[in-house]
Write a protein that holds these residues in place. Structure first.
Motif, short mmCIF file in Angstrom:
data_model
loop_
_atom_site.label_atom_id
_atom_site.label_comp_id
_atom_site.label_asym_id
_atom_site.label_seq_id
_atom_site.Cartn_x
_atom_site.Cartn_y
_atom_site.Cartn_z
N THR A 1 20.41 5.63 -11.44
CA THR A 1 20.07 4.69 -10.37
C THR A 1 19.44 5.46 -9.22
O THR A 1 19.97 6.48 -8.77
N ILE A 2 18.30 4.99 -8.74
CA ILE A 2 17.58 5.65 -7.65
C ILE A 2 17.38 4.69 -6.50
O ILE A 2 16.97 3.54 -6.68
N ASN A 3 17.71 5.15 -5.28
CA ASN A 3 17.47 4.41 -4.05
C ASN A 3 16.56 5.26 -3.16
O ASN A 3 16.80 6.46 -2.99
N LYS A 4 15.55 4.66 -2.59
CA LYS A 4 14.58 5.43 -1.82
C LYS A 4 14.02 4.61 -0.66
O LYS A 4 13.86 3.39 -0.77
N SER A 5 13.72 5.29 0.45
CA SER A 5 13.04 4.66 1.57
C SER A 5 11.77 5.45 1.86
O SER A 5 11.76 6.68 1.79
N TYR B 1 -4.48 0.45 6.31
CA TYR B 1 -5.08 -0.85 6.56
C TYR B 1 -4.12 -1.96 6.20
O TYR B 1 -3.18 -1.78 5.40
N ASN B 2 -4.37 -3.14 6.78
CA ASN B 2 -3.63 -4.34 6.36
C ASN B 2 -3.92 -4.62 4.89
O ASN B 2 -5.00 -4.31 4.39
N GLY B 3 -2.95 -5.23 4.23
CA GLY B 3 -3.24 -5.69 2.89
C GLY B 3 -2.17 -5.42 1.86
O GLY B 3 -1.02 -5.12 2.19
N LYS B 4 -2.61 -5.55 0.61
CA LYS B 4 -1.71 -5.44 -0.53
C LYS B 4 -1.67 -3.99 -1.03
O LYS B 4 -2.69 -3.39 -1.31
N TYR B 5 -0.45 -3.46 -1.13
CA TYR B 5 -0.22 -2.11 -1.62
C TYR B 5 0.52 -2.19 -2.96
O TYR B 5 1.19 -3.19 -3.26
N SER B 6 0.41 -1.13 -3.75
CA SER B 6 1.20 -1.08 -4.99
C SER B 6 2.05 0.17 -5.01
O SER B 6 1.68 1.19 -4.42
N ILE B 7 3.18 0.09 -5.67
CA ILE B 7 4.05 1.24 -5.88
C ILE B 7 4.31 1.35 -7.37
O ILE B 7 4.68 0.37 -8.03
N ASN C 1 5.19 11.58 -23.67
CA ASN C 1 5.36 10.17 -24.06
C ASN C 1 6.85 9.81 -24.00
O ASN C 1 7.48 9.55 -25.01
N PRO C 2 7.40 9.81 -22.78
CA PRO C 2 8.85 9.61 -22.63
C PRO C 2 9.30 8.20 -23.04
O PRO C 2 8.62 7.21 -22.74
N LYS C 3 10.42 8.14 -23.72
CA LYS C 3 10.99 6.86 -24.14
C LYS C 3 12.02 6.42 -23.09
O LYS C 3 13.18 6.81 -23.13
N ILE C 4 11.54 5.65 -22.14
CA ILE C 4 12.42 5.21 -21.06
C ILE C 4 12.14 3.74 -20.73
O ILE C 4 11.13 3.17 -21.16
N GLU C 5 13.04 3.16 -19.94
CA GLU C 5 12.87 1.77 -19.51
C GLU C 5 13.30 1.65 -18.05
O GLU C 5 14.32 2.21 -17.63
N ILE C 6 12.49 0.95 -17.25
CA ILE C 6 12.82 0.68 -15.85
C ILE C 6 13.44 -0.70 -15.76
O ILE C 6 12.88 -1.69 -16.25
N LYS C 7 14.62 -0.78 -15.11
CA LYS C 7 15.31 -2.06 -14.97
C LYS C 7 15.69 -2.29 -13.51
O LYS C 7 15.87 -1.35 -12.74
N ASN C 8 15.80 -3.55 -13.15
CA ASN C 8 16.30 -3.96 -11.82
C ASN C 8 15.55 -3.29 -10.68
O ASN C 8 16.14 -2.78 -9.73
N PHE C 9 14.22 -3.31 -10.77
CA PHE C 9 13.41 -2.75 -9.68
C PHE C 9 13.40 -3.75 -8.53
O PHE C 9 13.00 -4.91 -8.69
N ILE C 10 13.84 -3.30 -7.37
CA ILE C 10 13.97 -4.19 -6.21
C ILE C 10 13.30 -3.56 -4.98
O ILE C 10 13.57 -2.41 -4.64
N LEU D 1 9.80 1.15 3.78
CA LEU D 1 9.85 0.38 2.54
C LEU D 1 11.07 0.87 1.78
O LEU D 1 11.17 2.05 1.43
N PHE D 2 12.04 -0.02 1.53
CA PHE D 2 13.24 0.34 0.78
C PHE D 2 13.10 -0.20 -0.64
O PHE D 2 12.83 -1.38 -0.84
N PHE D 3 13.29 0.69 -1.62
CA PHE D 3 13.23 0.22 -3.00
C PHE D 3 14.29 0.94 -3.84
O PHE D 3 14.73 2.04 -3.51
N SER D 4 14.69 0.30 -4.92
CA SER D 4 15.69 0.87 -5.82
C SER D 4 15.40 0.41 -7.24
O SER D 4 14.74 -0.62 -7.46
N PHE D 5 15.90 1.18 -8.21
CA PHE D 5 15.71 0.80 -9.61
C PHE D 5 16.63 1.64 -10.49
O PHE D 5 17.23 2.62 -10.04
#
Length: 370
Positions: free
Chosen positions: A330-334, A346-352, A261-270, A282-286
């Motif tokens: 800070t994490i940056n990933k592709s 398939y075409n469509g909506k994905y989640s990360i 049950n980690p006490k953490i917070e995700i901020k500035n997810f882009i 797909l390039f994302f950072s947070f």
């Protein structure tokens, strides 16, 4: 423009050069061997066959051109094995074990066949062939393989674990009590060779998919027997539990000593570009803010659209970190999206989703259009 021709894996592993090499080995110990017809028989269909089919046609060619007496044929195959050979896992020797499984899995030749698999596995693992014997002669095979756990040959020891894996990839299903086969692992988990330890871990990982409690119990038992945890043993634990880690299994993380049950917070997810096409990254950072100083396992999970509305997802590793001073990371990933033979996109909506110590913390969405 220079065109580079792609070499298929099957052509690299089992090709004409390999067949000629095998024929010469057999001819050296069995002068009556009709190597020309043997080669022609295989070459006629080789190019059109997939890798496994190539193994089978070589196996059948051995039966066609060696003596029909099984014992005589096995003697020739064993004698043909090169004395000075450093490469292991050479596919040209895979048909030897398949020959044993297909033509020698019977009561008459049981001891001879199991003995020959010992010899052949040092050149190409007999993990697939041995499963035919496990199903047909379970007790005899188990007792024979159990002796191999004390062998000085690393390939023998690995076979004891790998051959009895409950869910060996590409391997034939076996009808054998997984708890009984795990007895073999008691002799192998502290092996001096990581090649064996990796097999033990894969064996336990197979079991974890349907009986995680049994895996935890056996790992706890081994841990209590080894007060000084070696690097290899820690690797064994982590690799054995990798599927449960990706699934976010709470008991697994607690067993590993992580806060479930980690006490953490995700901020500035882009996400740099929420609309991509196949072949794009797909390039994302947070940023992650940590409330306490401890160890964390950070993963990300991709959930894929499926026309049959079935849940399809995969977890990928990001980071394993011990927070001591800085409470912000800070994490940056592709992540490359390309069509694969193992997974259709398939075409469509994905989640990360960002997952920390198995807990889903933050989710965002993007789209792929072909």
């Amino acid at each position: 423009m220079i065109t580079i021709e792609k070499i298929l894996l099957k052509d690299k592993l089992l090709n004409e050069e390999k067949i000629l090499y095998l024929a010469s080995l057999i001819k050296n110990v069995y002068p009556e061997f009709n190597s020309k017809d043997f080669i022609d028989y295989i070459f006629f269909n080789l190019k059109n066959l997939e890798l496994k089919e190539r193994i089978y046609i070589i196996r059948d060619a051995l039966y066609k051109f060696l003596p029909k007496n099984y014992s005589s044929a096995i003697t020739i195959l064993e004698s043909s094995l090169p004395q000075f050979y450093t490469e292991t896992g050479d596919f040209i020797f895979a048909p030897f074990s398949e020959y044993v499984a297909f033509y020698g899995c019977n009561k008459t030749y049981l001891n001879l066949s199991l003995s020959s698999l010992e010899k052949f596995t040092a050149f190409f693992s007999a993990e697939f062939a041995i499963r035919e014997f496990i199903n047909t002669f379970p007790e005899e095979t188990f007792n024979h393989i159990k002796k191999l756990t004390n062998s000085k040959n690393v390939h023998h020891r690995r076979l004891a674990s790998e051959g009895f894996r409950p869910r060996l990839p590409w391997g034939k299903s076996i009808n054998f009590d997984y708890k009984k086969s795990a007895i073999l692992l008691n002799y192998l988990y502290n092996d001096s060779d990581k090649y064996v330890i990796r097999s033990v871990a894969n064996h336990l990982n197979d079991i974890s998919k349907f009986d995680s409690k049994f895996v935890f119990d056996i790992l706890k038992k081994w841990k209590n027997e080894n007060k000084d945890i070696s690097t290899n043993f820690q690797y064994l634990i982590n690799h054995s539990l990798r599927t449960l880690i990706k699934k976010g299994d709470k008991e697994c993380f607690e067993f590993l000593g992580y806060n479930s049950n980690p006490k953490i917070e995700i901020k500035n997810f882009i996400i740099k570009n929420k609309n991509i096409t196949l072949g794009d990254y797909l390039f994302f950072s947070f940023e992650i803010l940590f409330a306490s100083k401890e160890e964390y396992i950070i993963d990300y999970k991709i959930t894929y659209p499926n026309p049959k509305n079935k849940i399809s997802e995969k977890v990928f590793k990001l980071n394993k970190i011990k927070i001591s001073n800085n409470n912000c990371l800070t994490i940056n990933k592709s992540h490359l999206f390309k069509q694969m033979t193992t997974k259709k996109l398939y075409n469509g909506k994905y989640s990360i989703t960002i997952q920390v110590n198995g807990v889903c913390i933050f989710t965002d969405y993007f789209f792929i259009n072909f």
